[in-house]
Design an enzyme around this catalytic site. Structure first.
Site: not given
Ligand code: IMP
Ligand code: MG
Length: 182
Positions: A101-102, A105, A154, A167
């Site tokens: 995963e990237d 959050d 962010f 990206r």
């Molecule tokens: P989660 O379900 O809230 O944990 O969402 C994670 C997803 O939100 C990641 O895979 C990203 O696509 C997006 N995301 C959350 N924070 C950031 C950020 O700071 N920059 C870019 N994408 C983010």
């Molecule tokens: Mg995204």
């Protein structure tokens, strides 16, 4: 020194810092999977850069696959909904699965994804993330391996986007507020 994009306020992680850390994590994963052949899953699209660097630094035999999901629940509201936009081509039953995963959050995406994949009876599921923002968590979700824990800002670059842009930046940078507050 890396040239900074005009929409980026500051570089949080340079490509050198990322490179060093990705190699370290790849070594740890080699140890974990010794004698096994995991299927390494790239969660599109944000993980694609991290994924390609990570697997090239791993020596353990492995196979790869791709998945695209979207998690509903915006802003402060979290829901349990997860939509599969592109599913795996691999049957993961009895396989060792490594999810790449990237960023984590709220944790909703991975919480739901892990549940979904576990229902397919893999022999193990581990999660490796490039970035973790633990302050933002809404559901219990701890990655097994984290490259960097970051503050609640962010960020874009190294695969991460804002409105599908940025990206391809080689570093992780904090996006200027003026870009998304207009
Ligand atoms: P989660 O379900 O809230 O944990 O969402 C994670 C997803 O939100 C990641 O895979 C990203 O696509 C997006 N995301 C959350 N924070 C950031 C950020 O700071 N920059 C870019 N994408 C983010
Ligand atoms: Mg995204």
């Amino acid at each position: 020194m890396e040239t900074i994009h005009k929409d980026v306020a500051r570089i949080m992680l340079t490509s050198e810092e990322i490179d060093v850390r990705v190699r370290e994590i790849a070594k740890q994963l080699d140890k974990l999977y010794e004698g096994r052949t995991p299927v390494v899953i790239c969660i599109l699209k944000g993980s694609v850069v991290f994924f390609s660097d990570l697997i090239r630094n791993m020596e353990t035999p492995l196979t790869i696959d791709f998945m695209a999901v979207s998690s509903y629940g915006s802003g402060t509201k979290s829901t349990g909904e997860l939509t599969i936009k592109k599913d795996l081509a691999t049957d993961i039953q009895g396989r060792d699965v490594l999810i790449v995963e990237d960023i984590i959050d709220s944790g909703n995406t991975l919480y739901n994804l892990k549940k979904l994949l576990n229902a397919r009876l893999p022999s193990s599921v581990n999660i490796v993330t490039l970035l973790d923002k633990p302050e933002r968590r809404e559901v219990p979700m701890e990655p097994d391996y984290t490259c960097f824990v970051i503050e609640d800002e962010f960020v874009v670059g190294y695969g991460l986007d804002y409105a599908e842009q940025y990206r391809n930046l080689p570093y992780v940078g904090v996006l200027k507020r003026s870009v998304y507050e207009n």
